[in-house]
Motif scaffolding. Sequence first.
Motif, mmCIF file in Angstrom:
data_model
loop_
_atom_site.group_PDB
_atom_site.id
_atom_site.type_symbol
_atom_site.label_atom_id
_atom_site.label_comp_id
_atom_site.label_asym_id
_atom_site.label_seq_id
_atom_site.Cartn_x
_atom_site.Cartn_y
_atom_site.Cartn_z
ATOM 1 N N LEU A 34 0.391 -1.176 0.065
ATOM 2 C CA LEU A 34 0.230 -0.345 0.184
ATOM 3 C C LEU A 34 1.077 1.356 0.022
ATOM 4 O O LEU A 34 1.980 1.262 0.437
ATOM 5 C CB LEU A 34 -0.740 0.223 1.077
ATOM 6 C CG LEU A 34 -1.738 -1.293 1.351
ATOM 7 C CD1 LEU A 34 -1.121 -2.447 2.784
ATOM 8 C CD2 LEU A 34 -3.161 -1.385 1.863
ATOM 9 N N TRP A 35 0.241 2.302 -0.560
ATOM 10 C CA TRP A 35 0.477 3.228 -0.167
ATOM 11 C C TRP A 35 0.445 4.504 0.103
ATOM 12 O O TRP A 35 -1.023 4.498 -0.166
ATOM 13 C CB TRP A 35 1.331 4.184 -1.817
ATOM 14 C CG TRP A 35 2.840 3.388 -2.223
ATOM 15 C CD1 TRP A 35 2.489 2.486 -2.902
ATOM 16 C CD2 TRP A 35 4.000 4.181 -2.021
ATOM 17 N NE1 TRP A 35 4.099 1.437 -3.626
ATOM 18 C CE2 TRP A 35 4.410 3.317 -3.258
ATOM 19 C CE3 TRP A 35 3.733 5.008 -1.749
ATOM 20 C CZ2 TRP A 35 5.629 2.916 -2.950
ATOM 21 C CZ3 TRP A 35 5.871 4.877 -1.275
ATOM 22 C CH2 TRP A 35 6.376 4.481 -2.470
ATOM 23 N N TYR A 36 0.967 5.398 1.178
ATOM 24 C CA TYR A 36 -0.206 6.564 1.763
ATOM 25 C C TYR A 36 0.826 7.634 1.838
ATOM 26 O O TYR A 36 1.830 8.167 1.635
ATOM 27 C CB TYR A 36 -0.656 6.050 3.057
ATOM 28 C CG TYR A 36 -1.326 4.606 4.324
ATOM 29 C CD1 TYR A 36 -0.093 3.260 3.659
ATOM 30 C CD2 TYR A 36 -1.994 4.735 4.024
ATOM 31 C CE1 TYR A 36 -1.364 2.471 4.604
ATOM 32 C CE2 TYR A 36 -3.094 3.717 4.084
ATOM 33 C CZ TYR A 36 -2.365 2.615 4.356
ATOM 34 O OH TYR A 36 -3.153 1.064 4.660
ATOM 35 N N LYS A 37 0.040 8.836 1.760
ATOM 36 C CA LYS A 37 -0.248 10.020 1.902
ATOM 37 C C LYS A 37 -0.346 10.899 3.295
ATOM 38 O O LYS A 37 -1.206 10.584 4.289
ATOM 39 C CB LYS A 37 -0.414 10.292 1.052
ATOM 40 C CG LYS A 37 -0.660 12.269 0.473
ATOM 41 C CD LYS A 37 -1.177 12.716 -0.539
ATOM 42 C CE LYS A 37 -1.216 14.638 -0.543
ATOM 43 N NZ LYS A 37 -1.773 14.685 -1.852
ATOM 44 N N GLU A 42 -0.525 14.507 10.911
ATOM 45 C CA GLU A 42 -1.879 13.832 10.627
ATOM 46 C C GLU A 42 -2.112 12.608 10.251
ATOM 47 O O GLU A 42 -1.044 12.179 10.176
ATOM 48 C CB GLU A 42 -2.976 14.442 9.187
ATOM 49 C CG GLU A 42 -3.116 15.855 9.772
ATOM 50 C CD GLU A 42 -3.875 16.347 8.239
ATOM 51 O OE1 GLU A 42 -3.807 17.949 8.251
ATOM 52 O OE2 GLU A 42 -4.926 15.668 7.851
ATOM 53 N N GLY A 43 -2.814 11.541 10.577
ATOM 54 C CA GLY A 43 -2.716 10.274 10.131
ATOM 55 C C GLY A 43 -2.616 9.817 9.203
ATOM 56 O O GLY A 43 -2.575 11.084 7.288
ATOM 57 N N PRO A 44 -2.316 8.900 8.145
ATOM 58 C CA PRO A 44 -1.759 8.388 6.967
ATOM 59 C C PRO A 44 -3.271 8.566 6.168
ATOM 60 O O PRO A 44 -4.716 7.906 6.601
ATOM 61 C CB PRO A 44 -1.227 7.829 6.772
ATOM 62 C CG PRO A 44 -0.659 7.239 7.860
ATOM 63 C CD PRO A 44 -1.500 8.380 9.205
ATOM 64 N N THR A 45 -3.025 8.684 4.784
ATOM 65 C CA THR A 45 -4.147 8.883 3.998
ATOM 66 C C THR A 45 -3.728 7.372 3.239
ATOM 67 O O THR A 45 -3.344 8.181 1.814
ATOM 68 C CB THR A 45 -5.249 9.782 3.230
ATOM 69 O OG1 THR A 45 -4.612 11.119 4.044
ATOM 70 C CG2 THR A 45 -5.964 9.739 2.346
ATOM 71 N N PHE A 46 -5.187 6.718 3.050
ATOM 72 C CA PHE A 46 -4.377 5.691 1.972
ATOM 73 C C PHE A 46 -4.982 5.999 -0.054
ATOM 74 O O PHE A 46 -5.507 6.978 0.153
ATOM 75 C CB PHE A 46 -5.479 4.497 1.718
ATOM 76 C CG PHE A 46 -5.473 2.818 0.849
ATOM 77 C CD1 PHE A 46 -6.325 3.591 -0.186
ATOM 78 C CD2 PHE A 46 -4.422 2.357 1.325
ATOM 79 C CE1 PHE A 46 -6.558 2.444 -1.231
ATOM 80 C CE2 PHE A 46 -4.645 1.688 -0.079
ATOM 81 C CZ PHE A 46 -5.247 1.633 -0.938
ATOM 82 N N LEU A 47 -3.332 5.769 -0.501
ATOM 83 C CA LEU A 47 -3.935 6.687 -1.742
ATOM 84 C C LEU A 47 -4.251 5.206 -2.750
ATOM 85 O O LEU A 47 -5.004 5.403 -3.318
ATOM 86 C CB LEU A 47 -2.270 6.654 -2.135
ATOM 87 C CG LEU A 47 -2.138 8.381 -2.085
ATOM 88 C CD1 LEU A 47 -0.385 8.722 -2.432
ATOM 89 C CD2 LEU A 47 -2.569 9.007 -2.208
ATOM 90 N N ILE A 48 -3.291 4.284 -2.653
ATOM 91 C CA ILE A 48 -3.828 3.238 -3.663
ATOM 92 C C ILE A 48 -3.238 1.532 -3.726
ATOM 93 O O ILE A 48 -2.083 1.911 -2.708
ATOM 94 C CB ILE A 48 -2.476 3.260 -5.106
ATOM 95 C CG1 ILE A 48 -3.242 2.419 -6.250
ATOM 96 C CG2 ILE A 48 -1.187 3.663 -5.103
ATOM 97 C CD1 ILE A 48 -2.885 3.300 -7.406
#
Lengths: 114, 114
Positions: A34-37, A42-48
């Motif tokens: 997984l990749w997170y931004k 802030e907590g990570p936001t899921f990307l892809i």
Amino acid sequence: DQQVKQNSPSLSVQEGRISILNCDYTNSMFDYFLWYKKYPAEGPTFLISISSIKDKNEDGRFTVFLNKSAKHLSLHIVPSQPGDSAVYFCAAIISGAGSYQLTFGKGTKLSVIP
Amino acid sequence: DTAVSQTPKYLVTQMGNDKSIKCEQNLGHDTMYWYKQDSKKFLKIMFSYNNKELIINETVPNRFSPKSPDKAHLNLHINSLELGDSAVYFCASSLVQGNQETQYFGPGTRLLVL
């Protein structure tokens, strides 16, 4: 012992160009990536994400490539936008009966220059 | 030495029960997080604590409450458990160095509500 490595702590890219973020792993048991931004505080936001049975997954401007033989994955962002400036984390999962292990890389800070 | 530990590792319980998941970090970090991993393996932030103050509170049901007795602990208490609460819950602690933040994740707690 780092099982998920992001060897570039930072990356600067011109707006409109392609950003390529790299991630290497050592554990062949990982079966999902997984990749997170993430923005500061802030907590990570899921990307892809990508399953280990695939070699490419695309979602809009984001594409993740997986090279299992090299134990390497990369995130391509094209075209890069200033709002993409953040820290990007690569993560890997070992899933299996009754257990989860989620391992994050240390992140790469992307700066997109207008 | 485990940096971020969670107990229990597995939790099976009936609907309507109240349960707690404990998290401890021995890294001396100031910020700790709770994440819920859904069925698609997406990590969604639930809470974060910085020096015993809640700084992020996502729109989670108020049945979920974080409790931090001290900087090294952030426990997650869940009242009136529902079937949909079944998931893997991850605790993390955070180190900020300059603009770089590294999150260290616990092994996860797999919650199954019957």
